[in-house]
Design a protein around this motif. Structure first.
Motif, PDB file in Angstrom:
ATOM      1  N   MET A   1       0.843  -1.189   0.000  1.00 37.57           N
ATOM      2  CA  MET A   1       0.000   0.000   0.000  1.00 37.57           C
ATOM      3  C   MET A   1       0.881   1.243   0.000  1.00 37.57           C
ATOM      4  O   MET A   1       1.855   1.319   0.736  1.00 37.57           O
ATOM      5  N   GLY A   2       0.534   2.228  -0.828  1.00 34.30           N
ATOM      6  CA  GLY A   2       1.317   3.436  -0.927  1.00 34.30           C
ATOM      7  C   GLY A   2       1.126   4.323   0.279  1.00 34.30           C
ATOM      8  O   GLY A   2       0.216   4.144   1.087  1.00 34.30           O
ATOM      9  N   SER A   3       2.018   5.311   0.409  1.00 38.70           N
ATOM     10  CA  SER A   3       1.930   6.210   1.550  1.00 38.70           C
ATOM     11  C   SER A   3       0.850   7.260   1.318  1.00 38.70           C
ATOM     12  O   SER A   3       0.472   7.553   0.180  1.00 38.70           O
ATOM     13  N   MET A   4       0.350   7.827   2.419  1.00 40.06           N
ATOM     14  CA  MET A   4      -0.746   8.787   2.322  1.00 40.06           C
ATOM     15  C   MET A   4      -0.583   9.885   3.364  1.00 40.06           C
ATOM     16  O   MET A   4      -0.229   9.627   4.517  1.00 40.06           O
ATOM     17  N   VAL A   5      -0.851  11.111   2.940  1.00 39.02           N
ATOM     18  CA  VAL A   5      -0.915  12.267   3.817  1.00 39.02           C
ATOM     19  C   VAL A   5      -2.375  12.684   3.914  1.00 39.02           C
ATOM     20  O   VAL A   5      -3.073  12.772   2.905  1.00 39.02           O
ATOM     21  N   VAL A   6      -2.847  12.926   5.131  1.00 38.92           N
ATOM     22  CA  VAL A   6      -4.220  13.372   5.368  1.00 38.92           C
ATOM     23  C   VAL A   6      -4.177  14.797   5.902  1.00 38.92           C
ATOM     24  O   VAL A   6      -3.371  15.114   6.789  1.00 38.92           O
ATOM     25  N   VAL A   7      -5.033  15.663   5.362  1.00 42.25           N
ATOM     26  CA  VAL A   7      -5.124  17.033   5.868  1.00 42.25           C
ATOM     27  C   VAL A   7      -6.562  17.333   6.239  1.00 42.25           C
ATOM     28  O   VAL A   7      -7.491  17.026   5.497  1.00 42.25           O
ATOM     29  N   GLY A   8      -6.752  17.907   7.425  1.00 41.83           N
ATOM     30  CA  GLY A   8      -8.075  18.309   7.874  1.00 41.83           C
ATOM     31  C   GLY A   8      -8.359  19.741   7.460  1.00 41.83           C
ATOM     32  O   GLY A   8      -7.516  20.631   7.631  1.00 41.83           O
ATOM     33  N   VAL A   9      -9.567  19.983   6.912  1.00 43.82           N
ATOM     34  CA  VAL A   9      -9.925  21.328   6.450  1.00 43.82           C
ATOM     35  C   VAL A   9     -11.251  21.756   7.061  1.00 43.82           C
ATOM     36  O   VAL A   9     -12.122  20.931   7.332  1.00 43.82           O
ATOM     37  N   ASP A  10     -11.393  23.063   7.289  1.00 42.50           N
ATOM     38  CA  ASP A  10     -12.645  23.605   7.809  1.00 42.50           C
ATOM     39  C   ASP A  10     -13.004  24.944   7.179  1.00 42.50           C
ATOM     40  O   ASP A  10     -13.916  25.625   7.628  1.00 42.50           O
ATOM     41  N   GLY A  11     -12.274  25.343   6.147  1.00 43.35           N
ATOM     42  CA  GLY A  11     -12.575  26.602   5.477  1.00 43.35           C
ATOM     43  C   GLY A  11     -11.858  27.803   6.035  1.00 43.35           C
ATOM     44  O   GLY A  11     -11.975  28.902   5.489  1.00 43.35           O
ATOM     45  N   SER A  12     -11.103  27.642   7.120  1.00 46.42           N
ATOM     46  CA  SER A  12     -10.390  28.759   7.728  1.00 46.42           C
ATOM     47  C   SER A  12      -9.085  29.034   6.986  1.00 46.42           C
ATOM     48  O   SER A  12      -8.588  28.202   6.218  1.00 46.42           O
ATOM     49  N   SER A  13      -8.515  30.219   7.236  1.00 43.58           N
ATOM     50  CA  SER A  13      -7.221  30.536   6.623  1.00 43.58           C
ATOM     51  C   SER A  13      -6.141  29.599   7.156  1.00 43.58           C
ATOM     52  O   SER A  13      -5.190  29.259   6.450  1.00 43.58           O
ATOM     53  N   SER A  14      -6.297  29.169   8.396  1.00 38.74           N
ATOM     54  CA  SER A  14      -5.333  28.238   8.980  1.00 38.74           C
ATOM     55  C   SER A  14      -5.370  26.892   8.268  1.00 38.74           C
ATOM     56  O   SER A  14      -4.334  26.283   7.996  1.00 38.74           O
ATOM     57  N   SER A  15      -6.574  26.433   7.929  1.00 34.60           N
ATOM     58  CA  SER A  15      -6.657  25.144   7.233  1.00 34.60           C
ATOM     59  C   SER A  15      -6.188  25.271   5.794  1.00 34.60           C
ATOM     60  O   SER A  15      -5.677  24.312   5.214  1.00 34.60           O
ATOM     61  N   HIS A  16      -6.326  26.439   5.191  1.00 35.99           N
ATOM     62  CA  HIS A  16      -5.780  26.641   3.838  1.00 35.99           C
ATOM     63  C   HIS A  16      -4.265  26.501   3.869  1.00 35.99           C
ATOM     64  O   HIS A  16      -3.670  25.863   2.980  1.00 35.99           O
ATOM     65  N   ALA A  17      -3.632  27.081   4.888  1.00 30.03           N
ATOM     66  CA  ALA A  17      -2.184  26.933   5.028  1.00 30.03           C
ATOM     67  C   ALA A  17      -1.814  25.465   5.208  1.00 30.03           C
ATOM     68  O   ALA A  17      -0.791  24.996   4.698  1.00 30.03           O
TER      69      ALA A  17
END
Length: 269
Positions: A1-17
């Motif tokens: 199985m290949g590697s995976m990066v998960v990112v959590g988003v909520d619409g904030s400028s912090s989550s965009h970064a």
């Protein structure tokens, strides 16, 4: 199985970064990127069913942002029902890295760190990268070394990050001159530091390592060391941490006060 990066988003400028940083991390690792938005359905007779369309749009837009940053990365998106922490911790079981923003849209004004970032870092099954909104610097990767067995995974993670970023690795150990390094099983702080980073030169021949023993209180020393760093890496728990405490005081202090992104790596998962 290949590697995976998960990112959590909520619409904030912090989550965009966080999305931008996660896309770069996935590109460096040759990994897939999964963009995840979590939400909880309101319950009770006064609530009508929510239309999930805007939530799907939020996740898709974040995924598009990631593709613009790293066009070669395979990017998927998902909207999951549940609290952000529980969803991201569940996602961390299959991930190599979870990326979150330092503050979410629910954060209070003036709050340096959102509760989601702390809780995910404390409970994740893989390393967690907490991202600031400011652009990354071009300094070294700084590794906080405490000599604990639990810190070995943080050392490995820091070497891999320095190699993929083409950055110098600065291994830092802080100690108070009036206090002997009791219980460490080594003769000096210098030797403790040398032993912590030993044995990795063959796997990471291109990484230049600088070792620094700095005098002072650990949290203050490391926060200061983060000023010129592009990444700070720390173990989730340090030497002397209470049994059952998932996130030590040093890693918590770095999440709150470091001047660069912070990666928290749990020793035993």
């Amino acid at each position: 199985m290949g590697s995976m990066v998960v990112v959590g988003v909520d619409g904030s400028s912090s989550s965009h970064a966080a999305v931008v940083q996660a896309a770069l991390e996935a590109e460096r690792r040759g990994a897939e990127l999964r963009v995840v938005h979590a939400f909880s359905w309101p319950v009770g007779p006064m609530y009508a069913p929510l239309d999930p369309s805007p939530l799907n749009t939020l996740a898709r837009d974040a995924a598009q942002d990631a593709r613009r940053v790293a066009p070669r990365v395979e990017v998927g998106d998902a909207v999951m029902i549940g609290g952000a922490v529980s969803v991201l911790v569940a996602e961390s079981r299959a991930a190599d890295l979870v990326v979150v923003g330092r503050r979410g849209i629910g954060g209070f004004v003036g709050m340096l760190l959102g509760s989601t970032a702390v809780s995910v870092a404390a409970h994740s099954h893989c390393p967690v990268l907490v991202v600031r909104e400011e652009p990354d610097g071009a300094g070294p990767v700084v590794l906080a070394v405490d000599g604990s067995p639990e810190g070995d995974k943080a050392v490995e993670f820091a070497f891999a990050e320095a190699a993929s970023r083409g950055a110098e690795l600065v291994a830092v150990h802080a100690w108070l001159p009036d206090h002997e390094p009791a219980g460490t099983g080594v003769e000096s702080p210098e030797r403790l530091l040398a032993q912590a980073v030993a044995g990795r030169a063959e796997r990471y021949p291109d990484v230049t390592v600088r070792q620094e023993v700095l005098s002072g209180e650990t949290r203050e020393v490391l926060v200061q060391a983060s000023r010129n760093a592009q990444l700070m890496v720390a173990g989730a728990r340090g030497r002397g941490g209470f049994s059952g405490m998932l996130l030590g005081s040093v890693s918590q202090a770095l999440l709150h006060h470091a001047h660069c992104p912070v990666a928290v790596v749990r020793g035993r998962v």
